[in-house]
Design a protein around this motif. Structure first.
Motif, PDB file in Angstrom:
ATOM      1  N   ARG A  59       0.851  -1.193   0.000  1.00 46.95           N
ATOM      2  CA  ARG A  59       0.000   0.000   0.000  1.00 46.95           C
ATOM      3  C   ARG A  59       0.891   1.248   0.000  1.00 46.95           C
ATOM      4  O   ARG A  59       1.694   1.424   0.923  1.00 46.95           O
ATOM      5  CB  ARG A  59      -0.842  -0.062   1.267  1.00 46.95           C
ATOM      6  CG  ARG A  59      -2.018   0.839   1.329  1.00 46.95           C
ATOM      7  CD  ARG A  59      -2.744   0.507   2.635  1.00 46.95           C
ATOM      8  NE  ARG A  59      -3.752   1.470   2.955  1.00 46.95           N
ATOM      9  CZ  ARG A  59      -5.006   1.385   2.503  1.00 46.95           C
ATOM     10  NH1 ARG A  59      -5.374   0.395   1.738  1.00 46.95           N
ATOM     11  NH2 ARG A  59      -5.878   2.308   2.841  1.00 46.95           N
ATOM     12  N   PHE A 106       1.693   5.594  -1.039  1.00 46.61           N
ATOM     13  CA  PHE A 106       1.240   6.951  -1.354  1.00 46.61           C
ATOM     14  C   PHE A 106       2.460   7.861  -1.456  1.00 46.61           C
ATOM     15  O   PHE A 106       3.546   7.500  -0.981  1.00 46.61           O
ATOM     16  CB  PHE A 106       0.225   7.472  -0.332  1.00 46.61           C
ATOM     17  CG  PHE A 106       0.710   7.570   1.096  1.00 46.61           C
ATOM     18  CD1 PHE A 106       0.800   6.436   1.904  1.00 46.61           C
ATOM     19  CD2 PHE A 106       1.069   8.790   1.653  1.00 46.61           C
ATOM     20  CE1 PHE A 106       1.227   6.515   3.233  1.00 46.61           C
ATOM     21  CE2 PHE A 106       1.501   8.893   2.967  1.00 46.61           C
ATOM     22  CZ  PHE A 106       1.578   7.744   3.758  1.00 46.61           C
ATOM     23  N   HIS A 152       2.031  13.788   7.876  1.00 47.28           N
ATOM     24  CA  HIS A 152       2.539  13.968   6.512  1.00 47.28           C
ATOM     25  C   HIS A 152       1.517  14.736   5.689  1.00 47.28           C
ATOM     26  O   HIS A 152       0.340  14.807   6.060  1.00 47.28           O
ATOM     27  CB  HIS A 152       2.773  12.598   5.863  1.00 47.28           C
ATOM     28  CG  HIS A 152       1.507  11.797   5.778  1.00 47.28           C
ATOM     29  ND1 HIS A 152       1.079  10.970   6.797  1.00 47.28           N
ATOM     30  CD2 HIS A 152       0.557  11.731   4.815  1.00 47.28           C
ATOM     31  CE1 HIS A 152      -0.077  10.423   6.465  1.00 47.28           C
ATOM     32  NE2 HIS A 152      -0.427  10.870   5.267  1.00 47.28           N
ATOM     33  N   THR A 207      -0.209  14.318   2.248  1.00 51.37           N
ATOM     34  CA  THR A 207      -0.386  13.380   1.135  1.00 51.37           C
ATOM     35  C   THR A 207      -0.463  14.153  -0.180  1.00 51.37           C
ATOM     36  O   THR A 207      -1.212  15.120  -0.298  1.00 51.37           O
ATOM     37  CB  THR A 207      -1.691  12.576   1.314  1.00 51.37           C
ATOM     38  OG1 THR A 207      -1.643  11.910   2.575  1.00 51.37           O
ATOM     39  CG2 THR A 207      -1.863  11.555   0.206  1.00 51.37           C
ATOM     40  N   PHE A 222      -2.537   9.247  -3.359  1.00 50.46           N
ATOM     41  CA  PHE A 222      -2.718   7.948  -2.729  1.00 50.46           C
ATOM     42  C   PHE A 222      -2.800   6.899  -3.832  1.00 50.46           C
ATOM     43  O   PHE A 222      -3.595   7.040  -4.760  1.00 50.46           O
ATOM     44  CB  PHE A 222      -3.995   7.944  -1.886  1.00 50.46           C
ATOM     45  CG  PHE A 222      -4.261   6.626  -1.220  1.00 50.46           C
ATOM     46  CD1 PHE A 222      -3.466   6.196  -0.166  1.00 50.46           C
ATOM     47  CD2 PHE A 222      -5.281   5.805  -1.648  1.00 50.46           C
ATOM     48  CE1 PHE A 222      -3.693   4.971   0.455  1.00 50.46           C
ATOM     49  CE2 PHE A 222      -5.525   4.577  -1.038  1.00 50.46           C
ATOM     50  CZ  PHE A 222      -4.721   4.169   0.013  1.00 50.46           C
ATOM     51  N   THR A 278      -7.556   4.760  -5.850  1.00 51.08           N
ATOM     52  CA  THR A 278      -8.894   4.627  -5.278  1.00 51.08           C
ATOM     53  C   THR A 278      -9.422   5.992  -4.844  1.00 51.08           C
ATOM     54  O   THR A 278     -10.545   6.102  -4.416  1.00 51.08           O
ATOM     55  CB  THR A 278      -8.871   3.703  -4.052  1.00 51.08           C
ATOM     56  OG1 THR A 278      -7.915   4.218  -3.144  1.00 51.08           O
ATOM     57  CG2 THR A 278      -8.502   2.282  -4.441  1.00 51.08           C
ATOM     58  N   ASP A 279      -8.569   6.993  -4.941  1.00 52.22           N
ATOM     59  CA  ASP A 279      -8.970   8.299  -4.423  1.00 52.22           C
ATOM     60  C   ASP A 279      -8.988   9.313  -5.552  1.00 52.22           C
ATOM     61  O   ASP A 279      -7.950   9.785  -5.980  1.00 52.22           O
ATOM     62  CB  ASP A 279      -7.987   8.730  -3.334  1.00 52.22           C
ATOM     63  CG  ASP A 279      -8.542   9.870  -2.515  1.00 52.22           C
ATOM     64  OD1 ASP A 279      -9.770   9.867  -2.292  1.00 52.22           O
ATOM     65  OD2 ASP A 279      -7.763  10.741  -2.123  1.00 52.22           O
ATOM     66  N   HIS A 307      -3.501  19.280   2.896  1.00 50.06           N
ATOM     67  CA  HIS A 307      -3.883  19.312   4.308  1.00 50.06           C
ATOM     68  C   HIS A 307      -3.000  18.350   5.106  1.00 50.06           C
ATOM     69  O   HIS A 307      -2.463  17.391   4.555  1.00 50.06           O
ATOM     70  CB  HIS A 307      -5.352  18.907   4.475  1.00 50.06           C
ATOM     71  CG  HIS A 307      -5.604  17.488   4.064  1.00 50.06           C
ATOM     72  ND1 HIS A 307      -5.749  17.119   2.746  1.00 50.06           N
ATOM     73  CD2 HIS A 307      -5.696  16.349   4.791  1.00 50.06           C
ATOM     74  CE1 HIS A 307      -5.926  15.811   2.684  1.00 50.06           C
ATOM     75  NE2 HIS A 307      -5.897  15.309   3.908  1.00 50.06           N
ATOM     76  N   THR A 358      -3.562  15.899   8.090  1.00 47.09           N
ATOM     77  CA  THR A 358      -4.600  15.283   8.925  1.00 47.09           C
ATOM     78  C   THR A 358      -4.085  15.111  10.350  1.00 47.09           C
ATOM     79  O   THR A 358      -3.021  14.523  10.569  1.00 47.09           O
ATOM     80  CB  THR A 358      -5.005  13.905   8.351  1.00 47.09           C
ATOM     81  OG1 THR A 358      -5.563  14.117   7.055  1.00 47.09           O
ATOM     82  CG2 THR A 358      -6.045  13.223   9.243  1.00 47.09           C
ATOM     83  N   ARG A 401      -9.120  11.883  13.379  1.00 44.71           N
ATOM     84  CA  ARG A 401     -10.262  11.299  12.666  1.00 44.71           C
ATOM     85  C   ARG A 401     -11.336  10.966  13.692  1.00 44.71           C
ATOM     86  O   ARG A 401     -11.017  10.569  14.822  1.00 44.71           O
ATOM     87  CB  ARG A 401      -9.836  10.049  11.900  1.00 44.71           C
ATOM     88  CG  ARG A 401      -8.851  10.339  10.778  1.00 44.71           C
ATOM     89  CD  ARG A 401      -8.563   9.121   9.916  1.00 44.71           C
ATOM     90  NE  ARG A 401      -7.691   9.468   8.805  1.00 44.71           N
ATOM     91  CZ  ARG A 401      -6.363   9.510   8.861  1.00 44.71           C
ATOM     92  NH1 ARG A 401      -5.751   9.189   9.981  1.00 44.71           N
ATOM     93  NH2 ARG A 401      -5.658   9.856   7.806  1.00 44.71           N
ATOM     94  N   TYR A 407       4.195   4.089   8.820  1.00 42.91           N
ATOM     95  CA  TYR A 407       4.596   4.490   7.476  1.00 42.91           C
ATOM     96  C   TYR A 407       6.106   4.370   7.344  1.00 42.91           C
ATOM     97  O   TYR A 407       6.841   4.677   8.278  1.00 42.91           O
ATOM     98  CB  TYR A 407       4.184   5.942   7.187  1.00 42.91           C
ATOM     99  CG  TYR A 407       2.708   6.197   7.271  1.00 42.91           C
ATOM    100  CD1 TYR A 407       1.789   5.336   6.678  1.00 42.91           C
ATOM    101  CD2 TYR A 407       2.218   7.310   7.938  1.00 42.91           C
ATOM    102  CE1 TYR A 407       0.428   5.580   6.756  1.00 42.91           C
ATOM    103  CE2 TYR A 407       0.857   7.564   8.019  1.00 42.91           C
ATOM    104  CZ  TYR A 407      -0.032   6.689   7.432  1.00 42.91           C
ATOM    105  OH  TYR A 407      -1.374   6.932   7.509  1.00 42.91           O
TER     106      TYR A 407
HETATM  107  P1  2AM Z   1      -4.595  12.115   4.589  1.00 44.47           P
HETATM  108  O1  2AM Z   1      -4.599  11.592   5.978  1.00 44.47           O
HETATM  109  O2  2AM Z   1      -3.595  13.178   4.359  1.00 44.47           O
HETATM  110  O3  2AM Z   1      -5.967  12.512   4.121  1.00 44.47           O
HETATM  111  C1  2AM Z   1      -2.043   7.071   3.764  1.00 44.47           C
HETATM  112  O4  2AM Z   1      -3.046   6.117   3.834  1.00 44.47           O
HETATM  113  C2  2AM Z   1      -2.600   8.431   3.474  1.00 44.47           C
HETATM  114  O5  2AM Z   1      -3.170   8.457   2.178  1.00 44.47           O
HETATM  115  C3  2AM Z   1      -3.712   8.803   4.424  1.00 44.47           C
HETATM  116  O6  2AM Z   1      -3.167   9.432   5.547  1.00 44.47           O
HETATM  117  C4  2AM Z   1      -4.583   9.708   3.593  1.00 44.47           C
HETATM  118  O7  2AM Z   1      -4.065  10.984   3.676  1.00 44.47           O
HETATM  119  C5  2AM Z   1      -4.286   9.322   2.171  1.00 44.47           C
HETATM  120  N1  2AM Z   1      -5.418   8.710   1.495  1.00 44.47           N
HETATM  121  C6  2AM Z   1      -6.072   9.241   0.455  1.00 44.47           C
HETATM  122  N2  2AM Z   1      -7.024   8.444   0.038  1.00 44.47           N
HETATM  123  C7  2AM Z   1      -6.999   7.355   0.804  1.00 44.47           C
HETATM  124  C8  2AM Z   1      -7.772   6.157   0.853  1.00 44.47           C
HETATM  125  N3  2AM Z   1      -8.753   5.913  -0.022  1.00 44.47           N
HETATM  126  N4  2AM Z   1      -7.476   5.267   1.822  1.00 44.47           N
HETATM  127  C9  2AM Z   1      -6.485   5.504   2.709  1.00 44.47           C
HETATM  128  N5  2AM Z   1      -5.730   6.600   2.694  1.00 44.47           N
HETATM  129  C10 2AM Z   1      -5.970   7.528   1.755  1.00 44.47           C
END
Ligand code: 2AM
Length: 181
Positions: free
Chosen positions: A2, A4, A40, A42, A45, A114-115, A122, A124, A127, A167
């Protein structure tokens, strides 16, 4: 695995975010705070990427990095995604073109993206398990303004899932020197 692509801000800049956050951590209860060691930005992804695609992805990310100059950034303000994700934002260069290039590198290397949400830079920080009104927290951090810093490289990050996500940076590539103004 997995994967990114991300920018890892300097520790002293993250210290400022942590200091601004510390007194506000109880403004909204019941959040899962992201461990400071994993903070971090992103860029793209990639989801699950086959081992055999890794060398190609690395070459393409190196190329993408070389095409974009280093970015002057500063953390500022805060926001929320869908009552679930609390973040601090970025001023200065919004990173959109760099993020587009990182996403394209992944697509060309065969990553299943997938995103497809529109990119919004941003960091994060927390959550929510259930939809939660994050506005009091967003308001509490709205006037936060960190020092400027240079984003000077792209990291390819591997996510090791588990009860505590971990990570690992598989490599990083320098952005091009600053453009003369
Ligand atoms: P974010 O927290 O900055 O939004 C690693 O999984 C990072 O990829 C996550 O911290 C998230 O960033 C980003 N990410 C984007 N799309 C994702 C997805 N569909 N599933 C998991 N992580 C995603």
């Amino acid at each position: 695995m997995r994967l990114f692509a991300a920018i890892l801000p300097p520790p002293e800049i993250l210290d400022e975010v942590a200091a601004a956050l510390a007194p506000r951590i109880r403004v909204v209860e019941g959040l899962r705070w992201v461990d400071r060691s994993t903070w971090h930005l992103t860029l793209a992804f990639y989801g699950e990427v086959a081992d055999r695609s890794l060398p190609d992805l690395e070459v393409r990310l190196a190329r993408a990095a070389a095409r974009h100059p280093v970015k002057r950034l500063a953390f500022a303000g805060a926001g929320a995604f869908a009552k679930r994700v609390f973040w601090v934002g970025i001023t200065g260069d919004p990173l959109v073109r760099l993020a587009d290039s990182a996403a394209a590198a992944g697509r060309r290397a065969g990553a299943v993206q997938t995103d497809e949400k529109r990119f919004h830079a941003h960091l994060t920080l927390a959550r929510a398990r259930h939809p939660t009104d994050l506005r009091p927290l967003v308001e509490a951090l709205s006037s936060f303004a960190g020092s400027p810093w240079w984003a000077d490289s792209i990291h390819l990050m591997r996510s090791h899932p588990g009860s505590a996500v971990r990570y690992e940076s598989l490599g990083h590539w320098a952005l091009a020197p600053a453009e003369r103004s």
